[in-house]
Scaffold this active site. Structure first.
Site, PDB file in Angstrom:
ATOM      1  N   MET A 140       8.497  45.593  -1.994  1.00 50.62           N
ATOM      2  CA  MET A 140       7.294  44.454  -1.183  1.00 50.62           C
ATOM      3  C   MET A 140       6.332  44.344  -1.195  1.00 50.62           C
ATOM      4  O   MET A 140       5.238  44.322  -0.678  1.00 50.62           O
ATOM      5  CB  MET A 140       8.154  43.771   0.303  1.00 50.62           C
ATOM      6  CG  MET A 140       9.368  43.575   0.986  1.00 50.62           C
ATOM      7  SD  MET A 140      10.233  42.688   2.012  1.00 50.62           S
ATOM      8  CE  MET A 140       9.214  44.528   3.069  1.00 50.62           C
ATOM      9  N   HIS A 158       7.370  54.716  -2.877  1.00 48.65           N
ATOM     10  CA  HIS A 158       7.783  53.701  -4.363  1.00 48.65           C
ATOM     11  C   HIS A 158       7.680  54.717  -5.020  1.00 48.65           C
ATOM     12  O   HIS A 158       8.537  54.196  -6.450  1.00 48.65           O
ATOM     13  CB  HIS A 158       7.332  52.657  -4.215  1.00 48.65           C
ATOM     14  CG  HIS A 158       7.340  51.396  -2.484  1.00 48.65           C
ATOM     15  ND1 HIS A 158       6.536  52.011  -2.053  1.00 48.65           N
ATOM     16  CD2 HIS A 158       7.822  51.030  -2.689  1.00 48.65           C
ATOM     17  CE1 HIS A 158       6.417  51.272  -0.376  1.00 48.65           C
ATOM     18  NE2 HIS A 158       7.924  50.919  -1.031  1.00 48.65           N
ATOM     19  N   LYS A 191      15.418  56.097   3.002  1.00 50.88           N
ATOM     20  CA  LYS A 191      14.651  55.593   4.439  1.00 50.88           C
ATOM     21  C   LYS A 191      15.410  54.615   5.051  1.00 50.88           C
ATOM     22  O   LYS A 191      16.011  54.483   6.251  1.00 50.88           O
ATOM     23  CB  LYS A 191      13.734  55.518   3.825  1.00 50.88           C
ATOM     24  CG  LYS A 191      13.109  55.823   5.436  1.00 50.88           C
ATOM     25  CD  LYS A 191      11.433  54.988   5.365  1.00 50.88           C
ATOM     26  CE  LYS A 191      11.643  54.357   6.392  1.00 50.88           C
ATOM     27  NZ  LYS A 191      10.419  52.673   5.545  1.00 50.88           N
TER      28      LYS A 191
HETATM   29  O1  PAF Z   1      13.484  47.615   0.761  1.00 53.78           O
HETATM   30  C1  PAF Z   1      13.075  46.256   0.380  1.00 53.78           C
HETATM   31  O2  PAF Z   1      11.439  46.829   0.572  1.00 53.78           O
HETATM   32  C2  PAF Z   1      13.254  45.597   0.553  1.00 53.78           C
HETATM   33  O3  PAF Z   1      14.258  45.315   2.412  1.00 53.78           O
HETATM   34  C3  PAF Z   1      13.834  44.614  -0.500  1.00 53.78           C
HETATM   35  C4  PAF Z   1      14.887  45.323  -1.035  1.00 53.78           C
HETATM   36  C5  PAF Z   1      12.367  44.577  -1.801  1.00 53.78           C
HETATM   37  C6  PAF Z   1      14.359  42.908  -0.633  1.00 53.78           C
HETATM   38  O4  PAF Z   1      13.228  42.535   0.263  1.00 53.78           O
END
Ligand code: PAF
Length: 273
Positions: free
Chosen positions: A22, A29, A141
Site C-alpha cells: 500500500m 517492504h 508481520k
Molecule cells: O499488506 C498490505 O499492504 C495490504 O493488505 C495488501 C496485501 C497490499 C492488500 O491491499
C-alpha cells in the site's frame, strides 16, 4: 496494460513475482522485494491503498503516502514494473463481486475489523488476475493476512506460490510498519511494548509455563504499564486455524493488536518451536 505486459512476460518464459503493497515503503517492504528476487526474474510491485479493507472509522484518508519517494526506492531495488492503479481502475462503478472466507477472518484482527479480510482477499485476487504472477511475497508481520491468502489460493486454485517473508524490526525490536509514522516520541516508547510482551512470552515458555492464559495475563500487564496503550486483542493460537489454544503443547503463534495513540499496531511471533 498490465495484463498485456504480464502475458508478454509469460510468453518470454519469465517468472513473474508480485509484491503487493500500500506504498509508503520502508525497509520491511524492501526486504520482501529482496526475497522476491530469489524466486523469479520479473519483479512487479503494486502500490494501492485499498479502500475496501478499511472500516468506516479507520485511517483510509490519513494513510501515509509518498509515491515519488516510493518510485525512487523501487528503482534502486531493480524492480521491473510498478503497478499503481487508482480506485476507479480496481473498483469500477458497478463493482459487486467480493471474495470472502468463512472461518479465518473471524479471529484476531478480523474480529474487530469485520470487513478487512474481505477487502484484502478481493483486492489480492484482482492484483493476481492483473499481474498474473507465478510467485507472490507477503510479510509474516501480517500473519493472519498471509494465512488468509494461502487458504484463498488453495481454495480457488490460483496456482501461485505464496512466500511468507520474516518481519523486519527496528534495532530496538519494534516491527517496521508504515503506521509507525503516526507515533509521537512518547508513543514510540509505548509501541515497543508489543515486542517486549512477545519476548516476555518467549521467556515464560522457556521457563516451563504452558498455560496460555498466564502468558496473556503477563503480556497484558506489561503493555498496560505503558501510557496511551489500548489492547485490541492478545491471542495465542494455532498456526494454521488461528483458533485460540489453552495449553501450549506445540508451536503456536502469539499475535496481538494494540492501539498506541491513533496508530493501531500489530505484531506476532511463533513460539515454542
Ligand atoms: O499488506 C498490505 O499492504 C495490504 O493488505 C495488501 C496485501 C497490499 C492488500 O491491499
Amino acid at each position: 496494460m498490465m495484463q498485456a505486459r504480464s502475458d508478454r512476460m509469460r510468453r518470454q518464459y519469465k517468472t513473474i513475482v508480485l509484491v503487493p503493497t500500500m506504498g509508503f515503503l520502508h525497509e520491511g517492504h524492501l526486504s520482501l522485494i529482496k526475497e522476491g528476487h530469489r524466486h523469479g526474474d520479473d519483479m512487479v510491485v503494486s502500490i494501492f491503498v485499498n479502500p475496501t479493507q478499511f472500516g468506516p472509522d479507520e485511517d483510509l484518508e490519513s494513510y501515509p503516502k509518498n509515491l515519488e519517494r516510493d518510485l525512487e526506492l523501487l528503482q534502486k531495488q531493480g524492480v521491473n514494473a510498478v503497478f499503481t492503479p487508482d480506485a476507479k481502475e480496481i473498483y469500477g462503478k458497478k463493482f459487486q463481486t467480493y471474495v470472502t472466507l468463512e472461518k479465518l477472518p473471524n479471529y484476531l484482527c478480523g474480529a474487530s475489523r469485520p470487513i478487512h479480510f474481505r477487502g484484502v482477499a478481493t483486492v489480492v485476487t484482482k492484483l493476481f488476475n492483473t499481474v498474473k504472477p507465478h510467485v507472490a511475497v507477503f510479510g509474516l508481520k501480517d500473519y493472519q493476512q498471509l494465512i488468509v491468502i494461502r487458504q484463498m489460493v488453495r481454495d480457488l486454485d490460483f496456482g501461485i506460490e505464496i512466500i511468507g517473508a520474516p518481519t523486519l524490526r527496528e534495532p530496538d525490536g519494534l516491527a517496521m510498519s508504515s503506521r509507525n509514522n503516526y507515533l509521537t516520541a512518547e508513543q514510540r516508547i509505548s509501541a515497543l511494548s508489543l515486542y517486549k510482551s512477545l519476548q516476555k512470552a518467549k521467556e515464560l515458555i522457556k521457563s516451563g509455563i504452558r498455560d496460555a492464559a498466564t502468558i496473556i495475563d503477563a503480556a497484558t500487564e506489561l503493555i498496560q504499564s505503558y501510557p496511551e496503550t489500548d489492547i485490541d486483542y492478545i491471542s495465542i493460537c494455532d498456526t494454521e486455524t488461528l483458533v485460540d489454544i489453552k495449553a501450549i503443547d506445540r508451536p503456536v503463534v502469539m499475535a496481538l493488536a494494540v492501539k498506541v495513540g491513533k496508530a493501531r499496531l500489530i505484531d506476532n511471533m511463533i513460539l515454542n518451536q
